[in-house]
Scaffold this active site. Structure first.
Site, short mmCIF file in Angstrom:
data_model
loop_
_atom_site.label_atom_id
_atom_site.label_comp_id
_atom_site.label_asym_id
_atom_site.label_seq_id
_atom_site.Cartn_x
_atom_site.Cartn_y
_atom_site.Cartn_z
CE LYS A 1 32.78 40.26 -53.82
NZ LYS A 1 31.83 40.40 -52.72
CE1 TYR B 1 31.45 39.27 -44.51
CE2 TYR B 1 31.82 39.68 -46.84
CZ TYR B 1 32.31 39.53 -45.56
OH TYR B 1 33.67 39.67 -45.33
CG ASP C 1 27.09 45.76 -49.71
OD1 ASP C 1 27.73 45.91 -50.77
OD2 ASP C 1 27.50 45.09 -48.75
C1 LIG Z 1 32.24 40.84 -51.22
C2 LIG Z 1 31.27 41.69 -50.51
C3 LIG Z 1 31.66 42.66 -49.57
C4 LIG Z 1 33.07 42.77 -49.07
O1 LIG Z 1 33.97 43.14 -50.07
P1 LIG Z 1 35.54 42.87 -49.80
O2 LIG Z 1 36.19 43.48 -50.99
O3 LIG Z 1 35.67 41.37 -49.73
O4 LIG Z 1 35.90 43.52 -48.53
C5 LIG Z 1 30.71 43.50 -49.05
N1 LIG Z 1 29.43 43.41 -49.42
C6 LIG Z 1 29.00 42.48 -50.31
C7 LIG Z 1 27.56 42.45 -50.69
C8 LIG Z 1 29.90 41.58 -50.87
O5 LIG Z 1 29.46 40.64 -51.72
#
Ligand SMILES: *Cc1c(COP(=O)(O)O)cnc(C)c1O
Length: 425
Positions: free
Chosen positions: A262, A141, A234
């Site tokens: 995060k 994701y 990511d």
């Molecule tokens: C949470 C997450 C996102 C998206 O971040 P948001 O702040 O919710 O838009 C993208 N990549 C990874 C790996 C994530 O865990």
């Protein structure tokens, strides 16, 4: 007013009653508890129940809720104004700290969410290479930008089909989806020579915790180099979590670009992307790749992020404690599965951990798709009855924080072990 009453009001005015889908408890049933406050490892519901929290704001919290340093920094900042729309010193300090802690990031841009970070990094990769195709992995994701909302067809390299209405087929026609941990599939996807970037969760966390196979990240690095594609890690989830310098430090691989979110904002609303200076200088106004944000680098989020990064920068015990406690929790859960005769496995990297039911290993999405989601729902409800708040989906990770002390972990483990034994009866 109790959670049920709040949820009834919420569903009248918000889709599913929530501002992010998984919070609605669709996968586990029942009404989500509404949270009045949180402190350390605990959530307090509007009914006054205390729950040991393993959502940890989906990994955004590393020092526990309402951490004193973060609260003080935000409180101090807020009285000086919530947003300037003009440069401020804190932005520079947090950017310097990010480049120090994650050395592959030479230059960084602050944004408001992980979604923005990955979307912008992909735009940069396309701008830098003059190529259009993005390679992503099934089960990873990267936020909800159109280009990433794609599921794979049958295994192997394939052009994606959108998996949300509203995503134009044309948008995802340039997204190629491959199997996680499958380097042969990546090589095949890169071979046409039209790939701008390979984007990957270096430890997958959004299909439950799936560690990179031995040599997988290394292989991605060399395949990207061979085929002239950029490698984007990511690390929105793994950054400052699986090691101080993220998965790239833990596994010793240097990506071209990195997305953070995060933890980087200490539980406030900010994220970042950065990497090689020559690439980042292509971002406007140094270069022509446009990306902007009204609230980007706002002083509240910057204060929360700075307080968190300053703390973890000098915290020698943090990552070894998380490792030791994570390992202890993992063994207790593994023992419970074995004793109860429940088919399942526990996968963990540092402070992120998933109990998978119905399978004995998960290496990619095909494995994850075979999970026993009914068993998970039952386990989840038993945990909640016992006082433990798990992420309400079988495809998510539990997140430990510094507030999950040995004592908290043991109490949580007792409850989770009982929940596992409940599945056997
Ligand atoms: C949470 C997450 C996102 C998206 O971040 P948001 O702040 O919710 O838009 C993208 N990549 C990874 C790996 C994530 O865990």
């Amino acid at each position: 007013m109790n959670s049920q009453e709040w949820f009834a009001r919420a569903t009248a005015v918000m889709p599913g009653g929530v501002n992010s889908p998984v919070r609605a408890f669709k996968a586990v049933g029942g009404t989500p508890p509404f949270i009045a406050s949180a402190s350390g490892a605990y959530l307090q519901t509007v009914e006054g129940r205390r729950l040991i929290d393993f959502i940890s704001s989906w990994g955004a919290i590393i020092y526990g809720h309402a951490d004193e340093a973060v609260v003080k920094a935000v409180t101090d900042a807020v009285v000086d104004g919530t947003s300037f729309g003009a440069p401020s010193p804190g932005e520079v300090e947090v950017a310097e700290l990010i480049t120090e802690l994650v050395p592959s990031i030479e230059v960084v841009r602050l944004v408001n969410s992980g979604t923005e970070a990955t979307m912008s990094a992909a735009r940069l990769a396309r701008g830098a290479t003059g190529r259009d195709v993005i390679v992503k992995f099934e089960g990873c994701y990267h936020g909800h930008a159109d280009a990433f909302l794609v599921q794979a067809g049958s295994g192997g390299a394939t052009f994606g089909e959108p998996n949300s209405p509203g995503v134009p087929a044309g948008t995802v026609a340039t997204t190629r989806v491959v199997t996680y941990n499958d380097l042969a599939a990546v090589e095949q996807a890169l071979t046409p020579g039209d790939v701008a970037c390979v984007i990957v969760e270096p430890v997958a966390g959004n299909m439950g915790v799936v560690p990179p196979a031995e040599g997988f990240l290394d292989g991605l690095r060399s395949l990207c180099d061979k085929h002239g594609a950029l490698l984007i890690f990511d690390e929105v989830m793994t950054g400052f979590r699986v090691a101080r310098g993220g998965a790239q430090e833990r596994y010793g691989i240097t990506p071209d670009l990195t997305c953070l979110g995060k933890i980087v904002a200490g539980g406030a609303a900010a994220a970042a992307y950065g990497g090689r200076a020559d690439l980042m200088r292509l971002i406007s106004p140094d270069g022509g790749v446009y990306q902007a944000g009204t609230l980007a680098g706002n002083p509240i989020a910057v204060a929360a992020g700075l307080a968190t990064l300053r703390k973890l920068r000098v915290d020698d015990a943090l990552y070894s404690d998380l490792e030791r406690r994570g390992s202890h929790l993992q063994s207790r859960l593994e023992d419970a599965l074995a004793e109860a005769g429940v088919l399942g496995c526990v996968q963990r990297v540092g402070a992120m951990l998933t109990v998978f039911f119905g399978v004995d290993t998960v290496e990619n999405w095909e494995d994850a798709a075979r999970l026993d989601t009914d068993a998970f729902a039952q386990y989840f409800q038993a945990a909640l009855d016992g006082g433990v708040m798990l992420p309400p989906s079988a495809y998510e990770a539990m997140f430990l924080t510094a507030s999950h002390t040995d004592e908290v972990i043991d109490r949580a483990a007792d409850i989770l072990v009982a929940a596992i034994h409940g599945l056997a009866s």
